[in-house]
Design an enzyme around this catalytic site. Sequence first.
Site, PDB file in Angstrom:
ATOM      1  N   GLU A   1       0.773  -1.164  -0.034  1.00 14.64           N
ATOM      2  CA  GLU A   1       0.003  -0.050  -0.252  1.00 14.64           C
ATOM      3  C   GLU A   1       0.678   1.390  -0.178  1.00 14.64           C
ATOM      4  O   GLU A   1       2.023   1.082   0.863  1.00 14.64           O
ATOM      5  CB  GLU A   1      -0.732   0.006   1.353  1.00 14.64           C
TER       6      GLU A   1
ATOM      7  N   GLU B   1      -8.792   1.642  -4.385  1.00 14.84           N
ATOM      8  CA  GLU B   1      -9.730   1.191  -3.595  1.00 14.84           C
ATOM      9  C   GLU B   1     -10.385   2.579  -3.139  1.00 14.84           C
ATOM     10  O   GLU B   1      -9.887   3.406  -2.820  1.00 14.84           O
ATOM     11  CB  GLU B   1      -9.378   0.592  -2.197  1.00 14.84           C
TER      12      GLU B   1
HETATM   13  O1  KIV Z   1      -6.905  -7.265   2.268  1.00 18.21           O
HETATM   14  C1  KIV Z   1      -7.810  -7.197   1.405  1.00 18.21           C
HETATM   15  O2  KIV Z   1      -8.759  -7.768   1.278  1.00 18.21           O
HETATM   16  C2  KIV Z   1      -7.463  -5.940   0.274  1.00 18.21           C
HETATM   17  C3  KIV Z   1      -8.467  -5.649  -0.663  1.00 18.21           C
HETATM   18  C4  KIV Z   1      -9.266  -4.720   0.150  1.00 18.21           C
HETATM   19  C5  KIV Z   1      -8.205  -5.203  -1.953  1.00 18.21           C
HETATM   20  O3  KIV Z   1      -6.357  -5.613  -0.191  1.00 18.21           O
END
Ligand code: KIV
Length: 259
Positions: free
Chosen positions: A112, A178
């Site tokens: 991220e 997201e």
């Molecule tokens: O951990 C997860 O489920 C994710 C999704 C929200 C894309 O990263």
Amino acid sequence: MFMPQLMKKAEAGEKLAALTCYDASYARILVQAGVDILLVGDSLGMTVQGHDTTLPVSLEQMVYHSAAVRRGAGNAFILVDLPFGSYQQSPGQAFASAAQLLVAGANMVKLEGGAIMVETVEFLVRRGVPVCAHLGLLPQSVNRTGYRAQARDNQAALQLLEDAANLEQAGAELLVLESIPALLASEVTSSLRIPTIGIGAGPQCDGQVLVLNDILGLTEKPPRFAHNFMLGATAIEEAVRRYVTAVKAGEFPAAEHAF
Ligand code: KIV
């Protein structure tokens, strides 16, 4: 399956259907139902472990779940989250963590962040680690942002577009978007060569991802961008197939799921 085969599908205009997956039994079902990408998401901290956030999930736990999913998934494409605290310190730390996930069965790791992650993405890719970037709402930054849609003003939207371009340039091969406005996701998608995978980011992304528990109606308060595909289905595999079909036909997400 490896990234070049997924890329071929995306280049042919086929939408990619992704779902989170945390164990071998579900991995078998998802593969049979035609899911293209199994995401061992750190959302397992919430869905499996019952925490309020993804933050307490450890690298050791991600390795454990990745290995379980690989045992059920055959040679399907598995994307795995680098958990909080396992990659932000330095590119070297990120490589050591990613290596454990690849050994456990991941085809690609996800991290991220925007500008701050560009150097790390380049470091990983040059050492043979395929990387998926993740922009918009970053669940590992929940203490800064809360669970709110992101990039809703002009300045933040421009920053996201710049970050996406720089992450692609650094070698990222997939990009999760997201909870951002559908129009912005559409602009990002057309500005990149790599596929975008949306979650709460409208219908124009190259693919979609949702949390498995949300589509099976197991979540107490599901997010507004999710849909319960178990409604009217008689088996889990049928619900998953309905999700895959809806994504590939461009029927999911609908207008009510977008920001
Ligand atoms: O951990 C997860 O489920 C994710 C999704 C929200 C894309 O990263």
